[in-house]
Design a protein around this motif. Structure first.
Motif, PDB file in Angstrom:
ATOM      1  N   GLU A 167       1.411  -1.144   0.189  1.00  0.00           N
ATOM      2  CA  GLU A 167       0.016  -0.281   0.261  1.00  0.00           C
ATOM      3  C   GLU A 167       1.270   1.240  -0.485  1.00  0.00           C
ATOM      4  O   GLU A 167       0.961   1.813   0.996  1.00  0.00           O
ATOM      5  N   ARG A 226       0.782  10.804  -4.998  1.00  0.00           N
ATOM      6  CA  ARG A 226      -0.369   9.746  -5.428  1.00  0.00           C
ATOM      7  C   ARG A 226       0.378   9.445  -7.024  1.00  0.00           C
ATOM      8  O   ARG A 226       1.081   8.643  -7.382  1.00  0.00           O
ATOM      9  N   THR A 244      -2.461  -3.316  -2.587  1.00  0.00           N
ATOM     10  CA  THR A 244      -2.863  -1.985  -2.222  1.00  0.00           C
ATOM     11  C   THR A 244      -4.920  -1.897  -2.432  1.00  0.00           C
ATOM     12  O   THR A 244      -5.258  -2.762  -2.871  1.00  0.00           O
ATOM     13  N   HIS A 245      -5.300  -1.284  -2.115  1.00  0.00           N
ATOM     14  CA  HIS A 245      -7.203  -1.055  -1.779  1.00  0.00           C
ATOM     15  C   HIS A 245      -7.621  -0.529  -2.678  1.00  0.00           C
ATOM     16  O   HIS A 245      -8.714   0.001  -3.387  1.00  0.00           O
ATOM     17  N   TYR A 246      -6.120   0.914  -3.608  1.00  0.00           N
ATOM     18  CA  TYR A 246      -6.492   1.722  -4.854  1.00  0.00           C
ATOM     19  C   TYR A 246      -7.391   0.704  -5.961  1.00  0.00           C
ATOM     20  O   TYR A 246      -6.142   0.566  -6.391  1.00  0.00           O
ATOM     21  N   GLU A 253      -7.985   1.258  -8.999  1.00  0.00           N
ATOM     22  CA  GLU A 253      -7.561   2.771 -10.479  1.00  0.00           C
ATOM     23  C   GLU A 253      -5.792   2.421 -10.211  1.00  0.00           C
ATOM     24  O   GLU A 253      -5.917   2.583 -11.216  1.00  0.00           O
ATOM     25  N   GLU A 254      -5.332   2.616  -8.543  1.00  0.00           N
ATOM     26  CA  GLU A 254      -4.187   2.373  -9.127  1.00  0.00           C
ATOM     27  C   GLU A 254      -3.135   1.068  -9.713  1.00  0.00           C
ATOM     28  O   GLU A 254      -2.268   0.629 -10.458  1.00  0.00           O
ATOM     29  N   GLU A 305     -13.903  -2.352 -10.701  1.00  0.00           N
ATOM     30  CA  GLU A 305     -14.100  -2.218 -10.026  1.00  0.00           C
ATOM     31  C   GLU A 305     -14.901  -3.490  -9.234  1.00  0.00           C
ATOM     32  O   GLU A 305     -14.816  -4.138  -8.367  1.00  0.00           O
TER      33      GLU A 305
END
Lengths: 243, 242
Positions: B158, B168, B188-190, B192-193, B228
Motif C-alpha cells: 500500500e 500519488r 493496494t486497496h486503490y 485504479e492504482e 472495480e
C-alpha cells in the motif's frame, strides 16, 4: 559493516533525542548540584562528594535502560524493524548494533558526572578512570534491562517500567540516597543480592582506591549484567523470530 | 526463471487459516498487484515471501531461493516498503538511505544513497530529519529506502495510502520506472492504482487466490462492466451490495 551501520544509527537516534540529553546528562548534574548545596549547609556523611558522585553516576546510568527500551519498542511497534528484518542483517548485527553504542554513551554520562563533581570538591585523581571502568558493567546491566523491556513491551509501557519503576527501584535499593540497612535486615539482604547497591559500592570503591572492597560488588554486578544481556538476546530473538 | 514460484504455501495461526494452499508464479519483470479485502491474507503472504514469517507448509522460491530454507539468501534479493512509513525519525533522509545501504552490506553506501537521492528527487529534503518531513516526502523516502539495495524483487505494501492525488501520481511515475528494472509486487486497496500500474493482478479471498490475470482479463472473466465491479464479483463472493 551491517552492524556498524546499525550501531551508528542507534547512536544518532539516542544522541539526537532532547529527552535523552536532559535525563542522561542534565538531570544527574542537577541532582549532584542540589545535594552538594544541601551538603554544604547540613553535612551528611552519605552525601560527601566522594560517596555522592559515584552514586549519582550510577543513578544516571539507569536512564540507559529507558533510552534502549524506548528505541527498541518503537522500532518493534512501527514497520521500521520489519523493513530491517527483511534485509540480510543477522541477529548478531541487531543485538550488537543496539547494545554497543550504549556503552560509550554510559561512559560519557559517567565522565560528565564525575568531572562535574570536581567542581563540587571531588579530588581529581586517576581513580576516576577506575571508577569509570566500574561504571561500564552497570551501563551494560541497564542496557540489557532496557533491551529486555523493549523486546516485550510497547513504548508507553517501557516509559512506565524503565522511566518510573526501574529508576525508583534502583534508587531505593542502591544506597545512594540513604543507608539501606536502616530499613531492616530483610530489605538490606535483598538489596545486597540485587545489582543496584553493588553497582554503587563498586563505583565508590574504585573512586576511593579501596581495591580490597572492589572485587565482590563488581563480580556480583558483572554476573547480573551478563544475565541481563543474555535475557535481552533471548527475548529480542523471540520477539523478532530471528535465530 | 520465474521471479516468484509459490508452491501450495499455507500459514496457520492457531485455528485461523491465514493463507490456504496458495500456488502462483510471477514471471521476472513487470508489476504484479495483489488485491483482496482486509483479512484476505495479502500481508501474511507478503511476510512469508520476504522471509519474515515461516510457512506452516508449502514453500516459495524467489529467483530459485526457498523462503523456508534459504531465508538469508532471500533477504539479499528483496526490498520491502511496508504499509506504514518506515523511517528512522531522528536520522536525515540521506542518513536513512545510508543506513539501508549499510544494512545490505553495500561498500559504497554514500555513493548509492546519493544516486537514490537524485533518482527520487529527494535533494531538497536530504539533510532534514525524517520526522519533520510531510507524509508525501516520508512515503517517497520509504520507497526510496527499499530501492537502495537495487533489489531484484520489490514488495510495495500500500505505497500510496493516505497520499493526496498529486503525490500519488508522482509515486506512480516512480513505480513505473522501477518496474522496468525489478519485479514489483504491489498490494493496494486503490483499484485504479492496480489497474493503471499492474501487468497482472491476483485477487485473494479467505487466504486463497481466487483469480489471476491482466486487469482486462479479470473484467472479462467476471463478466463485469468495470475493474472495480470485477474485483467485487471475485473478492466479494456473492456479497449482496444492492
Amino acid at each position: 559493516m551491517r552492524m556498524r551501520a546499525f550501531a551508528l544509527r542507534t547512536m544518532k537516534e539516542i544522541a539526537r533525542d532532547k529527552l535523552t540529553i536532559f535525563f542522561g546528562l542534565g538531570f544527574p548534574l542537577i541532582v549532584l548540584a542540589l545535594l552538594s548545596i544541601i551538603q554544604s549547609n547540613i553535612p551528611v556523611s552519605l552525601f560527601k562528594i566522594e560517596k555522592l558522585a559515584p552514586g549519582v553516576a550510577v543513578f544516571g546510568l539507569s536512564f540507559i535502560a529507558l533510552f534502549s527500551g524506548l528505541l527498541i519498542a518503537r522500532d518493534r511497534c512501527t514497520a521500521f524493524l520489519m523493513r530491517l528484518l527483511a534485509s540480510p542483517m543477522t541477529a548478531f548485527d541487531y543485538i550488537a548494533g543496539y547494545l554497543l553504542p550504549l556503552l560509550p554513551i554510559a561512559l560519557l554520562q559517567g565522565a560528565v558526572c564525575l568531572l562535574a563533581a570536581w567542581v563540587w570538591g571531588l579530588r581529581p585523581s586517576l581513580n576516576t578512570l577506575a571508577c569509570l571502568g566500574a561504571l561500564l558493567p552497570a551501563g551494560a546491566l541497564y542496557a540489557g534491562i532496557g533491551m529486555m523491556c523493549g523486546s516485550v513491551f510497547n513504548d508507553r509501557q517501557v516509559g512506565s517500567l524503565c522511566g518510573a519503576l526501574l529508576t525508583n527501584l534502583s534508587a531505593w535499593l542502591s544506597g545512594i540516597w540513604f543507608d539501606v540497612s536502616l530499613l531492616g535486615g530483610a530489605f538490606n539482604a535483598v538489596a545486597r543480592v540485587l545489582p543496584f547497591m553493588n553497582a554503587v559500592e563498586a563505583a565508590r570503591a574504585a573512586q576511593a582506591g579501596d581495591w580490597a572492597a572492589l572485587p565482590q560488588p563488581l563480580l556480583i554486578l558483572c554476573a547480573w549484567a551478563l544475565a541481563a544481556l543474555g535475557g535481552a538476546v533471548a527475548l529480542f530473538k523471540r520477539s523478532t523470530g530471528r535465530n | 526463471m520465474n521471479a516468484i514460484d509459490i508452491q501450495s504455501i499455507t500459514k496457520r495461526y492457531g485455528d485461523t487459516l491465514a493463507v490456504d494452499r496458495l500456488t502462483l508464479t510471477v514471471p521476472e519483470g513487470g508489476l504484479f498487484a495483489l488485491l483482496g479485502v482486509n483479512g484476505a491474507g495479502k500481508s501474511t503472504l507478503i511476510h512469508m515471501l520476504c522471509g519474515l514469517t515461516k510457512p506452516t507448509s508449502g514453500d516459495a522460491l524467489l529467483l530459485g531461493k526457498s523462503v523456508a530454507r534459504e531465508a538469508a539468501a532471500v533477504h539479499a534479493l528483496v526490498g520491502v516498503s511496508p504499509q506504514e512509513t518506515a523511517v528512522a525519525p531522528n536520522l536525515t533522509a540521506l542518513e536513512n538511505l545510508e543506513l539501508m545501504a549499510g544494512a545490505y552490506g553495500l561498500r559504497d553506501a554514500k555513493r548509492r544513497a546519493d544516486e537514490i537521492i537524485a533518482a527520487f528527487r529527494l535533494g531538497e529534503v536530504e539533510k532534514k530529519p525524517a520526522r519533520t518531513l510531510s507524509g508525501g516526502w516520508q512515503r517517497r523516502l520509504s520507497i526510496a529506502m527499499a530501492l537502495v539495495s537495487d533489489p531484484k524483487i520489490l514488495f510495495l505494501d500500500e505505497p500510496t495510502l493516505g497520499l493526496d492525488v498529486i503525490a500519488r501520481r508522482e509515486l506512480w511515475a516512480h513505480i513505473r520506472r522501477v518496474k522496468e528494472k525489478a519485479t514489483v509486487i504491489l498490494t493496494t486497496h486503490y483499484l485504479e492504482e492496480a489497474e493503471s500500474l499492474a501487468d497482472r493482478v491476483g485477487v485473494m479471498a479467505h487466504g486463497r487466490l481466487v483469480a489471476v490475470g491482466a486487469p482486462a482479463e479479470l473484467i472479462e472473466m467476471s463478466g463485469a462492466a468495470s475493474f472495480e465491479d470485477a474485483f467485487i464479483a471475485l473478492a466479494g463472493e456473492g456479497v449482496d451490495l444492492s
